[in-house]
Write a protein that holds these residues in place. Structure first.
Motif, PDB file in Angstrom:
ATOM      1  N   SER A 180       0.848  -1.188   0.000  1.00  0.00           N
ATOM      2  CA  SER A 180       0.000   0.000   0.000  1.00  0.00           C
ATOM      3  C   SER A 180       0.880   1.234   0.000  1.00  0.00           C
ATOM      4  N   SER A 181       0.269   2.362  -0.290  1.00  0.00           N
ATOM      5  CA  SER A 181       0.989   3.632  -0.267  1.00  0.00           C
ATOM      6  C   SER A 181       1.585   3.911   1.101  1.00  0.00           C
ATOM      7  N   PHE A 182       0.976   3.369   2.147  1.00  0.00           N
ATOM      8  CA  PHE A 182       1.424   3.664   3.509  1.00  0.00           C
ATOM      9  C   PHE A 182       2.821   3.127   3.792  1.00  0.00           C
ATOM     10  N   GLN A 183       3.211   2.072   3.097  1.00  0.00           N
ATOM     11  CA  GLN A 183       4.520   1.477   3.338  1.00  0.00           C
ATOM     12  C   GLN A 183       5.661   2.384   2.882  1.00  0.00           C
ATOM     13  N   ASP A 184       5.359   3.353   2.026  1.00  0.00           N
ATOM     14  CA  ASP A 184       6.375   4.293   1.551  1.00  0.00           C
ATOM     15  C   ASP A 184       6.069   5.726   1.969  1.00  0.00           C
ATOM     16  N   MET A 185       5.141   5.897   2.897  1.00  0.00           N
ATOM     17  CA  MET A 185       4.727   7.231   3.326  1.00  0.00           C
ATOM     18  C   MET A 185       5.617   7.674   4.488  1.00  0.00           C
ATOM     19  N   ASP A 186       6.533   8.596   4.223  1.00  0.00           N
ATOM     20  CA  ASP A 186       7.527   8.997   5.220  1.00  0.00           C
ATOM     21  C   ASP A 186       6.918   9.655   6.453  1.00  0.00           C
ATOM     22  N   ASN A 187       5.811  10.358   6.287  1.00  0.00           N
ATOM     23  CA  ASN A 187       5.244  11.087   7.433  1.00  0.00           C
ATOM     24  C   ASN A 187       4.065  10.364   8.081  1.00  0.00           C
ATOM     25  N   LEU A 188       3.905   9.076   7.779  1.00  0.00           N
ATOM     26  CA  LEU A 188       2.834   8.306   8.417  1.00  0.00           C
ATOM     27  C   LEU A 188       3.252   7.913   9.829  1.00  0.00           C
TER      28      LEU A 188
END
Length: 355
Positions: free
Chosen positions: A220-228
């Motif tokens: 998912s996009s979350f796996q590469d989302m630096d500010n999550l």
């Protein structure tokens, strides 16, 4: 889900200084995991007296929470800090605490996709207990990220809606299933997501629509989302179906017959290879690895993509068995298996596998 905060000395509280991380050794073959657990060390926090710290109505427990109690694998030593959060404001407070005192941290749910180290984790483990459920309209559910995914699957099918039949067999949380895009039997979590609420590392709440996100096979996009920092809640939109409950019962019956449901595992350890027409389990089976064991870790005799803890496995046993399986499959078939599980190194807040 993970939070990426740096390891550093806290100028506000020198007592929270963290030890210098040891040197990590890459293993010789690229088919092996990128990290090896340091063996000549003592557990990260070894005080015999439990310590607690209260901060903004949160209770942080120091050094006594064993990660093996938070993981379906039943492996892992003590974490330096442990706190439970039951509301998004609690989660935000926990994140701010870790930021203020420069404490690395991770957010976990059921720990069904995690391998913790026997040395523990030199940071804060935030246990997500945000488990509310709202019925927005027929077939539309908004669930807290700590809500049990299998419960949501069963509940939605019982109410006559399709899309989450597979979820009844996933022993994780809504947040974890969304982060990994869990799926089985031709269904995926992403197929029925409408929107997702998150909190960022800056402490801001945001709502993301499905159209703004990218999902793939166990990604998912979350796996590469630096500010999550963490997923807070997920809204699902399902379609009405008169056969959803029956199909779910059939899937559960098949699961009980083909998976080691009564043993300690983390589910499927490896992703299925893309565009090969063969599953990871089939490759491991054909490599003759069913029943293969190292220490207390063993390749299941029921499902080859499940590595089980027979009751005495250490984290290094499991790491070594994962490495052995990858090496044997690569040697025999030329296929590089990729891990689906996440390994948490004691001195890193999130250790990715080298791919």
């Amino acid at each position: 889900m993970e939070i990426n905060f740096p390891f550093s000395t806290s100028p506000q509280n020198p007592s929270l200084m963290l030890p210098t991380p040891p040197t990590f050794t890459k293993m010789a073959s690229m088919a092996f995991p990128v990290v090896q657990s340091p063996r000549n060390s003592t557990p990260i926090f070894s005080s015999n007296k439990e310590q607690t710290q209260n901060w903004n109505a949160l209770k942080f427990v120091r050094g006594k929470k064993l990660l093996k109690d938070l993981s379906t694998w039943g492996i892992g030593g003590p974490c330096n800090y442990f706190v439970q959060v039951f509301h998004q404001t609690h989660l935000l407070s926990a994140i701010r605490y870790c930021r203020e005192f420069s404490i690395p941290c991770v957010v976990i749910g059921k720990g069904s996709n995690c391998l913790f180290d026997d040395l523990g984790f030199d940071g804060c483990v935030i246990l997500n207990q945000i488990d509310f459920l709202e019925r927005m309209e027929p077939g539309v559910y908004r669930a807290g990220s700590g809500f049990r995914f299998n419960h949501l699957g069963s509940l939605s099918c019982n109410e006559g809606f399709t899309g989450l039949e597979f979820a009844a067999g996933i022993p994780g949380t809504v947040g974890g299933a969304t982060y990994m895009n869990a799926g089985a039997n031709g269904q995926e979590t992403a197929n029925v997501i409408e929107s997702i609420d998150i909190v960022t590392t800056e402490g801001n709440f945001r709502t993301l629509n499905r159209i703004d996100l990218t999902f793939g096979y166990r990604s998912s996009s979350f796996q590469d989302m630096d500010n999550l920092a963490a997923i807070v809640a997920v809204t699902f939109r399902l379609e009405h179906s008169g056969s959803a409950k029956k199909r779910q019962q059939e899937l559960l019956k098949r699961r009980r017959a083909t998976q080691p449901v009564n043993e300690r595992s983390a589910g499927s350890v490896f992703r299925n290879p893309v565009n090969l027409g063969v599953s990871a389990a089939e490759l491991i089976d054909k490599a003759g690895l069913k029943g293969c064991s190292i220490g207390g870790a063993m390749v299941s005799n029921i499902h080859a993509n499940f590595l089980v803890n027979n009751g005495a496995s250490t984290s290094q046993d499991m790491l070594n068995l994962i490495a052995l399986v990858k090496d044997k499959v690569h040697s025999k078939f030329g296929v590089e298996l990729e891990e689906e599980v996440l390994y948490f190194h004691p001195y890193w807040n999130y250790a990715k596998w080298e791919r």
